[in-house]
Design an enzyme around this catalytic site. Structure first.
Site, short mmCIF file in Angstrom:
data_model
loop_
_atom_site.label_atom_id
_atom_site.label_comp_id
_atom_site.label_asym_id
_atom_site.label_seq_id
_atom_site.Cartn_x
_atom_site.Cartn_y
_atom_site.Cartn_z
CD GLU A 138 -2.94 0.92 2.39
OE1 GLU A 138 -2.72 0.07 3.28
OE2 GLU A 138 -3.88 1.75 2.47
N1 LIG Z 1 -14.36 13.25 2.47
C1 LIG Z 1 -13.72 12.40 3.27
C2 LIG Z 1 -13.55 11.06 2.86
C3 LIG Z 1 -12.88 10.20 3.70
N2 LIG Z 1 -12.40 10.63 4.89
C4 LIG Z 1 -11.66 9.72 5.77
O1 LIG Z 1 -10.55 9.19 5.10
C5 LIG Z 1 -10.24 7.91 5.61
C6 LIG Z 1 -10.13 6.95 4.45
O2 LIG Z 1 -9.73 5.74 4.92
P1 LIG Z 1 -9.88 4.38 4.08
O3 LIG Z 1 -11.30 4.00 3.98
O4 LIG Z 1 -9.14 4.54 2.82
O5 LIG Z 1 -9.17 3.36 5.06
P2 LIG Z 1 -7.84 2.49 4.97
O6 LIG Z 1 -8.28 1.11 4.60
O7 LIG Z 1 -6.95 3.12 3.94
O8 LIG Z 1 -7.24 2.55 6.33
C7 LIG Z 1 -11.36 7.55 6.58
O9 LIG Z 1 -10.93 7.82 7.88
C8 LIG Z 1 -12.47 8.51 6.19
O10 LIG Z 1 -13.30 8.84 7.29
C9 LIG Z 1 -12.55 11.95 5.27
O11 LIG Z 1 -12.09 12.33 6.33
N3 LIG Z 1 -13.25 12.81 4.45
CA LIG Z 2 -7.04 4.15 1.99
#
Ligand SMILES: Nc1ccn([C@@H]2O[C@H](COP(=O)(O)OP(=O)(O)O)[C@@H](O)[C@H]2O)c(=O)n1
Ligand SMILES: [Ca+2]
Length: 528
Positions: free
Chosen positions: A197
């Site tokens: 990643e």
């Molecule tokens: N408009 C957005 C979209 C996503 N996010 C955040 O960005 C992060 C994205 O994480 P992800 O779903 O890619 O998780 P991982 O699998 O990469 O850890 C999450 O904590 C969402 O809440 C945000 O703060 N604002």
């Molecule tokens: Ca991610």
């Protein structure tokens, strides 16, 4: 005077008056010679113009852009909080160039990430259908069968497979079944490692920034390569740091990846911290607070004053990051915000163990990290949070802290009135998330006020989202060659252009030489 050519007529008259009396030998024959030379001159001029026009026409026709044969690829980023479907395309004949793959569509899947469907795995696959239909519409029908589809799941699924490997496999099977229903070339669904990643994020942003380009133009041996940019990715369940260190101390081989891209070798440091994505980090902090306080009633400095939340114990302790902290049988934890940035930061610092380090230097939690070097692109939640706080271009770290301090101290009521359109879940966590980002970057990775300016918070680069997905596809489709493809030093257009230019020069030299040595009679001294 029969000659109506203006210049020549006048000059002849001048000569005639000077050579009085009239030389009768310059009679009919001589006049014929002059008009013959003139004809040759006109024919030569005509041929010259014709040659020039032909050369230019050939150059233009040859370099006319051919109708582009576009190829397509789909990558699904199955994150812990949500899934995004990315559609990329690139011109088929240029697929080994750098910077040619572009994002043509991104579709955010409705609902949570696929790891949240552990209780109803069939729904994981179904949730992808709307976005896959969008991809079907975006990609021309004739390309469907040749379009590869990849699904990479990240930290949410890593946690689920730690918790229950069988259920994680079932979720992956459900999404595979769903993706196989589409007319594309299905290439697999898998959980990618944290190291992948980080590395693919680094490849993506440097590819988009054009940093792999070996700039060679005139002389092939004069190749210079650009410095690469580090990558900082903050997700919900994990966070990654990846960069090319200046020193080659390699104390921890598992943190290094060696790439040979476009004829250059890159030794890249990467580490992924599972449970240090912002959503899991919050749970980790709260679970620790409950344990330390010996109570499920928490006063929390990382939420705005006046904010009150009831969090279910299932939600708090439901992940392998926090499971071991479960002490109480209570089914809810009550959180009351006090909005104090300094206290929040102190509280969060405990999450970064800096006391033990089995290497010459560490980031935190006994993880090796070389000295930070170069610029960094910080994306995903790093960008979302800093963008909300209007801090993406603030290069002064003390001002960043001031802004956060102010935001955290605002009452929850005020914040809600100021941002009525932002989802309460996101809005209530910005004080925590902003402070967490600062603490992770400063305490965790070791950024200071001196190199804070080297971090660029970004969402997109040249129209494509900054994410690991592009690097993943480039790697799996073998689109990044290990060696620089051998190509002529000049592009075809420059080659033809220069040939035209030099032909003109040569023709001019020949023409001037001809004029000089074999002066046509009409241009000889005394006539001209
Ligand atoms: N408009 C957005 C979209 C996503 N996010 C955040 O960005 C992060 C994205 O994480 P992800 O779903 O890619 O998780 P991982 O699998 O990469 O850890 C999450 O904590 C969402 O809440 C945000 O703060 N604002
Ligand atoms: Ca991610």
């Amino acid at each position: 005077m029969h000659n109506k050519g203006l210049g020549i007529t006048v000059l002849q008259e001048f000569k005639w008056t000077k050579k009085m009396p009239l030389d009768t030998s310059l009679g009919k024959g001589s006049k014929q010679k002059i008009s013959w030379s003139k004809k040759v001159l006109i024919i030569l001029g005509f041929l010259f113009v014709l040659g020039a026009v032909a050369l230019i026409t050939v150059a233009v026709v040859q370099n006319k852009p051919l109708p582009k044969n576009m190829k397509y690829g789909i990558v699904l980023d199955a994150g812990s909080s949500h899934t995004s479907v990315y559609v990329y395309n690139w011109p088929a004949e240029k697929e080994n160039d750098t910077g040619v793959v572009q994002q043509v569509e991104v579709c955010k899947v409705d609902g949570p990430g696929i790891s949240s469907y552990s209780k109803d795995v069939e729904k994981a696959g179904l949730s992808l259908q709307d976005c896959m239909n969008t991809a079907k519409q975006v990609i021309p029908k004739k390309e469907h069968r040749d379009t590869p589809v990849y699904l990479g799941a990240t930290a949410g699924m890593r946690l689920l497979s730690l918790d229950n490997n069988k259920i994680a496999d079932k979720v992956l099977l459900s999404v595979e079944k769903s993706l196989r229903l589409y007319p594309f070339d299905f290439q697999g669904c898998r959980i990618i490692t944290g190291q992948e990643e980080g590395a693919y994020g680094w490849i993506s942003i440097n590819y988009m920034l054009g940093n792999f380009k070996q700039s060679s133009s005139w002389m092939p041996f004069q190749q210079t390569s650009t410095e690469t940019s580090g990558a900082l990715d903050l997700g919900g369940a994990s966070t990654q740091i990846t960069f090319e260190p200046t020193d080659s101390i390699n104390e921890s081989p598992e943190n290094f990846m060696l790439f040979r891209l476009y004829g250059k070798t890159y030794n890249v440091y990467t580490h992924s911290f599972l449970c240090y994505g912002k959503d899991q980090a919050l749970r980790l902090r709260l679970a620790n607070d409950v344990k330390n306080a010996g109570s499920t009633n928490l006063q929390n400095p990382c939420f705005n004053p006046g904010y009150v939340k009831n969090m279910s114990a299932v939600d708090l302790y439901g992940s392998p990051c926090t499971a071991k902290y479960k002490l109480f049988s209570s089914s809810f934890i009550l959180i009351t915000g006090t909005g104090d940035y300094h206290q929040c930061q102190q509280n969060l610092q405990d999450m970064f163990n800096k006391t033990e380090c089995p290497y010459s230097r560490c980031s935190f939690n006994r993880i090796f990290q070389p000295e930070l070097s170069g610029n960094f692109g910080a994306f995903s939640a790093f960008y979302f949070v800093m963008n909300f706080l209007n801090l993406t271009s603030e290069k002064d770290l003390s001002k960043v802290k001031e802004t956060l301090k102010e935001f955290c101290s605002e009452s929850w009521q005020q914040v809600k009135e100021k941002f009525p359109d932002i989802k309460e879940k996101y809005l209530s966590e910005y004080c925590f998330s902003g402070t967490y980002i600062l603490t992770l970057l400063e305490m965790g990775y070791g950024f200071t006020s001196e190199n804070w300016g080297n971090i660029n918070f970004l969402r997109k680069i040249k129209g494509s989202d900054a994410a690991w997905t592009l690097g993943y596809m480039l790697n799996l489709t073998n689109m990044i060659p290990a060696e620089l493809p051998s190509s002529p030093p000049l592009s075809h257009a420059s080659y033809v252009g220069l040939m035209v230019l030099f032909s003109f020069l040569l023709a001019s030299v020949v023409f001037i030489g001809w004029l000089y040595f074999w002066k046509p009679r009409c241009l000889q001294k005394g006539i001209i």
